[in-house]
Structure formats: structure tokens, C-alpha cells
Enzyme design. Structure first.
Site, mmCIF file in Angstrom:
data_model
loop_
_atom_site.group_PDB
_atom_site.id
_atom_site.type_symbol
_atom_site.label_atom_id
_atom_site.label_comp_id
_atom_site.label_asym_id
_atom_site.label_seq_id
_atom_site.Cartn_x
_atom_site.Cartn_y
_atom_site.Cartn_z
ATOM 1 N N LYS A 82 -24.925 26.176 53.503
ATOM 2 C CA LYS A 82 -25.395 27.513 53.686
ATOM 3 C C LYS A 82 -26.125 26.736 54.680
ATOM 4 O O LYS A 82 -27.254 26.057 53.755
ATOM 5 C CB LYS A 82 -25.081 28.465 53.126
ATOM 6 C CG LYS A 82 -23.941 29.467 53.259
ATOM 7 C CD LYS A 82 -24.277 30.890 53.340
ATOM 8 C CE LYS A 82 -23.119 31.306 52.645
ATOM 9 N NZ LYS A 82 -22.676 32.446 52.230
ATOM 10 N N ASP A 108 -26.787 40.209 53.710
ATOM 11 C CA ASP A 108 -24.992 39.433 52.925
ATOM 12 C C ASP A 108 -26.372 38.289 51.877
ATOM 13 O O ASP A 108 -26.849 37.991 50.758
ATOM 14 C CB ASP A 108 -24.851 38.461 53.745
ATOM 15 C CG ASP A 108 -23.516 39.077 54.192
ATOM 16 O OD1 ASP A 108 -23.239 40.028 53.920
ATOM 17 O OD2 ASP A 108 -23.464 38.128 55.710
ATOM 18 N N LYS A 125 -17.268 27.053 58.389
ATOM 19 C CA LYS A 125 -16.546 28.072 57.623
ATOM 20 C C LYS A 125 -16.791 29.709 58.919
ATOM 21 O O LYS A 125 -18.218 30.143 59.434
ATOM 22 C CB LYS A 125 -18.288 28.120 56.640
ATOM 23 C CG LYS A 125 -17.395 30.061 55.951
ATOM 24 C CD LYS A 125 -18.592 30.035 54.593
ATOM 25 C CE LYS A 125 -18.033 31.291 53.742
ATOM 26 N NZ LYS A 125 -18.349 32.516 54.547
HETATM 27 S S1 IVH Z 1 -11.715 26.981 51.837
HETATM 28 C C1 IVH Z 1 -9.519 27.780 47.888
HETATM 29 N N1 IVH Z 1 -12.522 27.280 54.666
HETATM 30 O O1 IVH Z 1 -15.128 32.305 52.863
HETATM 31 C C2 IVH Z 1 -10.416 27.439 48.958
HETATM 32 N N2 IVH Z 1 -13.144 29.458 54.148
HETATM 33 O O2 IVH Z 1 -17.156 32.920 51.599
HETATM 34 C C3 IVH Z 1 -10.933 28.682 49.646
HETATM 35 N N3 IVH Z 1 -13.923 31.298 54.446
HETATM 36 O O3 IVH Z 1 -12.815 33.845 50.601
HETATM 37 C C4 IVH Z 1 -11.993 29.271 50.871
HETATM 38 N N4 IVH Z 1 -13.862 30.097 56.339
HETATM 39 O O4 IVH Z 1 -12.459 33.753 53.513
HETATM 40 C C5 IVH Z 1 -12.175 28.064 53.319
HETATM 41 N N5 IVH Z 1 -12.957 27.400 56.711
HETATM 42 C C6 IVH Z 1 -13.310 27.361 55.344
HETATM 43 C C7 IVH Z 1 -13.550 28.760 55.733
HETATM 44 C C8 IVH Z 1 -13.711 29.997 54.579
HETATM 45 C C9 IVH Z 1 -14.640 30.648 55.662
HETATM 46 C C10 IVH Z 1 -14.195 32.199 53.425
HETATM 47 C C11 IVH Z 1 -13.134 32.484 52.539
HETATM 48 C C12 IVH Z 1 -13.356 32.259 51.559
HETATM 49 C C13 IVH Z 1 -15.183 32.949 52.169
HETATM 50 C C14 IVH Z 1 -15.995 32.528 50.646
#
Ligand code: IVH
Length: 670
Positions: A311, A46, A127
């Protein structure tokens, strides 16, 4: 790409690629992306993928006309595999931009702040490292579950979604809404079922994309929601609350207002909790809280402008776990410490690392002798995050039964994966207590390191924190490593600490649950004498404290041993400086209470003080308000007489005091 940082020079500026190098990088990343989405195996890590995308972004911002139309910077994922029917998302599923450093976080905040000068409300949450899905509900029934795919077109995985136990197939209300979130595998489940999968995310993705839902069901997937188009939610925090009402699990989300430094600190504090989460996470998502501002900020082709994934620059190195020792902390909790073959991680030689707790050890299957991954991330202490490969001669790490310091039996802590030494006289705990007492945010006694604390305890010079205040210059000089000057300085530092601020003194006492911030709240109640007399109910009535902590605080001050230590501290000259008066809606108010009210007098007094007011003990000219309960004493007559003479005392009778407590700063009438 071998070195993810190769595109940065020593000043942190991005060196832009040649056109050929750019095109070949686009090809490699598209290929990597397709392989990942179709087979769940990643040909690159990643970190390498992220670093590659950043090189592409740098090139494309320098030469927008040369940008490749299929560049991964414009795509979110990859087209779906043939075997599932595709689904066209009515609104695109976005990815998130990353902030990889504090300066990138600051840039993100500044970009938003440029659009709106007012203070911004943020929401922070973990996340979750899984697989994004969109769930479409019609009149409360789940009709379609679809993966993100390339953001526009995903795969229909409805039957598989229905096998996820914590994902509601029916909402408690007949709503037609979309909910987005992450399908993931709990770390604890992964440890049990991992088979050939390299990590929980690959396993989640592989399991959801099974054509036979029975296989999916056997994989014990979980879901957490983080977005919906439900129109009633005006903020992200409200949205999370609504998702919970609808029966979804959600990430733990906190509201916050402040600049990028505040966000950074809160994100680090949250990240420190990551080892306790039962899901993989590689960062904190920072979102603009207000939905109307989110809409104003909009998004690019790939990601929203109102959110960022913060991150942490983590770096891992492989080394050998040589031994595990036990450490007992100031509260008696015993933790395992890993001793590893010294290894360089981000420029620092690591010899010791945390193993967190026995659950962590068990989950990762770590044994002494294994080749392990050590990780340093942000300000966090180094930790062992996994087994690289098992050693030839492995020794299991046993759950301890005895305290490493005093050898008394350990007790399991209910609801926690911890073992605690309950011996009040344990020298290991004392060491931890003194370390905390002298630390920078507490009494701030400089020049007393761990080794000296150990010597003081071993020689019987210190048996409680109060004994620090009877140490002599000769005592200090007798310790290893002190000369005349450093010993004098330490004595001086101990002397100065006697008048340390009250909130720091309260923090230094190490009362359970009372961290730096809460210590400030406790100290705001008044003098040390008042604090000691405040009842559990009165503490509980302060919103920042609450019932459980209120009981802990009152219980701590009621404990005979603690009272003894406090008395000794005061006898030896410790006299913490009270905080300047709290400014609040009741600043300038001097209240006197008479008669019985619907809450206890102690509780009401605490509330008045917490709001900046003062409480009088008798009726004098200074009193501005008399709160009159049932069966009032003679004070009411006396006050009426004073009012007759033109003295402006306000009488608050019946339920008047309730309105008075919610008074705003400049109201002088209730
Ligand atoms: S918000 C429009 N919140 O991370 C808002 N995403 O690397 C977009 N993800 O595509 C997403 N935890 O699949 C949001 N607490 C969180 C998240 C999250 C994991 C994922 C999601 C996104 C990806 C990007």
C-alpha cells in the site's frame, strides 16, 4: 489513534502500548469492525484501523501471553448479520498482510527468500477495493456464493451473485471448483448511482447484502476473480489465464522476477495506472507465483505468507481548486492542470496537481471553486482525487476545443478519453519534445530547464530538437538566468550528448510506444542506418515489439519530417554510440541469406541480430552459416567450393533455418 503514526517514534521503531491501552484498543477495533460489517458505515478510517491493528501486533509480539483471544489481529472480518443464512467455508478465506513502506516490502521478500534461496517468480496485480466472496461450483453450476464474513463463516448471497452480469453462473466445463474474488462497483457506475454511500466499497458491500436480489441487480455490481482451488493451475499467472477461460474478469496480472527494488518499481508503475482503472484500488498485491511454493510457505491465522498488499503511503489534504489550465504534451495530447490554494501534503507545498483527463473530472464532478482533496502517493505527481464539498461559486471545467499553445482545433482520440492537437508546427508540442529529448534518461543534457526552453522557442532560436546543436554560447548567455559559467557548461553538455548511447537517443526521439526499455530493443538491431531501414514486418517479428508497435516504429522513420530532423541532427554532429553487441544464442554466428524463404529477408535478419548474430552481405571467410531458400543464387555454388577447400560453412537448407533460430548457445550443430 487520532494520529495514525503516534505509535512510531522518530526512528520508525514501534512503541508498545500499556496493557490497558492495548485492551481498550482491542475493544474499539472490534466495535469498529462490527459496525463496518453490519451497517457499512465506518466509525474510523481504514488508515486508522490499519494503524490500530499494527499497534496490536506490536503489543502481541512483545507479550504473546497477554494477547486477547478475540483480537482483530486474529480475525478477518466479523460474524454475519442475522438476516442471511450462514455458510461455513470449507477452507478459510484469508485477508492480506500489508506492507506500508519499502522497508516492509523488503522484509516480506527477505522472509520468503530465507525459505528458498532460488530466484522467486512473482505476480503483481491491482488490489481491488470491494468485498471478498467465494463461489462454489458443482459440475460447472454455481451452487453457493458466500461473503467472507469472519473468514470461517460468511453469509449466503447466491441469488445476489447471480445478478452480477460478469459473474458466470455456469462454467464452460462441468467442474467442481471454488473461485474467490472481489465484488465491486465500477467507479463510473458509482458516480451515477452513489446515493448516500460514501465510497464504492461501502456501496458494493451494501448492495450485495440486500435481501431482495432485485435491489442488488439494480446496483450494477461487477466481479473479478483472483483465486481458485482448480488443481491444474501450477502458478498464479496460469490461474488467472484459466479464470479468463472460464469466463471471469480478472485483475491485470504481470509476472516478474527480481528483488524488492524491482518489485517496488513495478508496483509504482502499476499504481500510476490506477486513475485509468474503473475500480477503486488502494495498493498492489504481490504474490509468489508458483503454487507449490505458496503451499510451502503456508499462512498465519489471518493471512497467507506468500502474498502482501503493498500500500502506498498516501496523504490527502483539502484545499480549493482555484483554476484549471491546459497543457499540451509532446505527442499533442492536451491535459488539464489544477491550480490549487497552496497546501502542505507530506511536507511538500502543493500548488499544482493533475486532474488526469476530462473523464476523471466528469466522474468526480469537480468544478472550479470546489473544496477538493489533493493526494500525494509514492513517487506519483500530486493528483486531485475528489470533491470534499462543492464551492459557493462553481465554474464547470469545459472540454477544450482549441490547443492552448497554437489554438488549432483539437481532435478526439479514438478509444481514449483524450484530445489531441494535430498541428505538426505547434510550439506547445515542441516544448514537450525538447523537454523529453534533454531529460535524464534520454540525451541527459543538464542545465536546460522549462523556462529556458520556452525562451529558446519564443525567440525563434529553436524550432526542432536538431536546433539545439547549433546554439552558440551567446544564444545561451542571452537567456534569463545564465552566467558565463552555466552557459559554458550547458554548451558542453549539448556537445557531450552528441555521442550519447544509441538506445537513449532512440528513446529521446519520442517515437510513440517506445519507452526506455523498448528503445533498448530497437537499438539492439544495429546501427542507425539499419534501424531506419528495418521494415514494419521485421519489427513486428521481434517478440517484445509486436505488430502494432512495429508499424508505429517503421511509420515514424518513414515520415518525411522525422527523416529531415534526423538528417539535420547527423549533419550537426550527432553520432550516437552503438550498443555493445547483443549476447544471445546466435553470438558468434555470421549468417548469409540466399534465395526466398517463408519469411521476408528483412524479418529474418532482424531476428538473427536480436539473438546476437550478425548478417553478412556477401560470401567471405567470416561467414559461418549460409541460409538457403528457394531459387538460391550463385552463392550456394561458391559456398560449396569453399567447404570443399575445408572452410567450415554450414548450409541450412529447407526448414533447417527454423531450428537454427531456436539454437542454444553452445550447440554448433543443427
Ligand atoms: S489475494 C489468499 N488478490 O483484499 C489470498 N486479494 O485486504 C488472499 N483483494 O481479503 C487474497 N484484490 O478480499 C487478493 N488481487 C487481489 C485482491 C485481493 C482485493 C482483497 C481480498 C482480501 C483483501 C485483503
Amino acid at each position: 489513534m487520532d494520529d495514525p503514526h503516534s505509535s512510531y517514534d522518530s526512528t520508525g521503531l514501534v512503541l508498545v502500548l500499556s496493557h490497558d491501552a492495548y485492551l481498550s484498543l482491542v475493544d474499539r477495533l472490534i466495535e469498529a469492525n462490527n459496525r463496518y460489517y453490519q451497517t457499512q458505515t465506518a466509525p474510523i478510517t481504514d488508515a486508522e484501523f490499519d494503524a490500530g491493528v499494527r499497534e496490536l501486533v506490536a503489543f502481541e509480539s512483545a507479550f504473546p501471553l497477554l494477547a486477547h483471544p478475540d483480537s482483530p489481529t486474529k480475525q478477518v472480518g466479523a460474524p454475519p448479520a442475522d438476516s442471511f443464512s450462514s455458510f461455513h467455508h470449507p477452507t478459510r478465506l484469508f485477508s492480506l498482510n500489508n506492507a506500508m513502506s519499502f522497508s516492509e516490502l523488503t522484509q516480506f521478500v527477505q522472509r520468503i527468500q530465507k525459505e528458498t534461496p532460488a530466484a522467486i517468480d512473482w505476480a503483481l496485480e491491482p488490489k481491488i477495493d470491494g468485498l471478498a466472496v467465494a463461489l462454489y461450483y458443482s459440475e460447472g453450476e454455481l451452487v453457493t456464493g458466500a461473503t467472507r464474513g469472519d473468514g470461517q463463516t460468511g453469509e449466503v448471497v447466491t441469488s445476489n451473485c447471480r445478478t452480477i452480469r460478469n459473474l458466470p453462473s455456469r462454467l464452460p466445463q462441468p467442474l467442481t471448483v471454488e473461485v474467490r474474488g472481489e465484488v465491486y462497483i465500477k467507479k463510473s457506475v458509482f458516480a451515477r448511482l452513489k446515493g448516500d454511500y460514501a465510497n464504492p466499497r461501502n456501496m458494493a458491500s451494501g448492495s450485495l447484502r440486500q435481501l431482495d436480489p432485485r435491489i442488488t441487480a439494480s446496483r450494477e455490481l461487477s466481479f473479478m476473480g483472483y483465486w481458485s482451488n482448480h488443481p491444474d493451475c501450477k502458478s498464479h499467472i496460469e490461474l488467472i489465464g484459466w479464470l479468463r477461460e472460464m469466463g471471469f474478469d480478472t485483475p491485470h496480472t504481470i509476472p516478474l522476477t527480481g528483488d524488492s527494488a524491482t518489485l517496488h518499481d513495478a508496483a509504482i508503475a502499476m499504481m500510476n495506472e490506477a486513475p485509468n482503472w474503473d475500480f477503486e484500488s488502494d495498493g498492489i498485491v504481490i504474490k509468489v507465483n508458483r503454487v507449490s511454493l505458496q503451499a510451502e510457505l503456508g499462512h498465519t491465522s489471518r493471512a497467507p505468507r506468500w502474498a502482501v498488499a503493498y500500500k502506498f503511503q498516501t496523504e490527502q489534504a483539502m484545499t480549493t481548486l482555484e483554476s484549471v489550465t491546459l497543457q499540451v504534451g509532446r505527442t499533442g495530447i492536451v491535459t488539464p492542470v489544477a491550480h490549487v490554494l497552496p497546501v502542505l501534503v507530506k511536507g511538500v507545498v502543493i500548488r499544482r496537481a493533475t486532474l488526469h483527463n476530462w473523464d476523471h473530472i466528469h466522474r468526480l464532478g469537480i468544478q472550479v471553486g470546489d473544496a477538493v482533496w489533493v493526494q500525494r502517493a509514492g513517487d506519483v505527481i500530486p493528483e486531485i482525487v475528489g470533491v470534499a464539498h462543492p464551492g459557493h461559486h462553481r465554474i464547470p471545467i469545459m472540454i477544450p476545443t482549441q490547443c492552448p499553445a497554437c489554438h488549432m482545433p483539437l481532435h478526439g482520440v479514438e478509444g481514449e478519453v483524450a484530445y489531441r492537437c494535430l498541428n505538426g508546427g505547434c510550439q506547445g508540442q515542441l516544448r514537450g519534445k525538447i523537454k523529453h529529448f534533454v531529460s535524464r534518461d534520454a540525451m541527459s543534457i543538464d542545465g536546460l530547464g522549462e523556462a529556458s526552453i520556452d525562451q529558446l522557442i519564443q525567440r525563434g532560436l529553436v524550432a526542432s530538437i536538431a536546433d539545439l546543436y547549433q546554439l552558440t554560447l551567446d544564444d545561451i548567455r542571452s537567456l534569463d538566468g545564465y552566467a558565463e559559467k552555466s552557459a559554458t557548461q550547458l554548451i558542453q553538455a549539448i556537445e557531450t550528448s552528441k555521442t550519447q548511447r544509441l538506445d537513449r537517443f532512440i528513446f529521446a526521439l519520442g517515437i510513440p510506444q517506445v519507452g526506455k526499455q523498448l528503445a533498448g530493443v530497437v537499438a539492439s538491431v544495429g546501427s542507425m542506418a539499419t534501424i531506419r531501414e528495418t521494415s514494419a514486418e521485421a519489427w513486428a517479428s521481434i517478440p517484445d515489439i509486436g505488430e502494432k508497435t512495429g508499424h508505429l516504429i517503421a511509420g515514424w522513420f518513414n515520415n518525411a519530417d522525422h527523416q529531415q530532423v534526423l538528417e539535420t541532427l547527423f549533419e550537426r554532429g550527432v553520432s550516437p554510440a552503438p550498443l555493445p553487441r547483443v549476447e544471445g544464442p546466435l553470438s558468434g554466428v555470421v549468417a548469409l541469406i540466399t534465395g526466398t524463404l517463408s519469411i521476408s529477408r528483412n524479418q529474418l535478419e532482424t531476428l538473427i541480430k536480436a539473438k546476437g548474430g550478425m548478417v553478412a552481405s556477401s560470401l567471405t571467410q567470416a561467414v559461418t552459416h549460409l541460409i538457403v531458400g528457394d531459387n538460391p543464387g550463385s552463392k550456394i555454388k561458391k559456398a560449396e567450393a569453399m567447404i570443399q577447400k575445408g572452410h567450415p560453412i554450414q548450409l541450412l537448407t529447407g526448414r533447417d533455418w527454423e531450428a537454427f533460430m531456436s539454437m542454444t548457445p553452445h550447440q554448433d550443430e543443427c
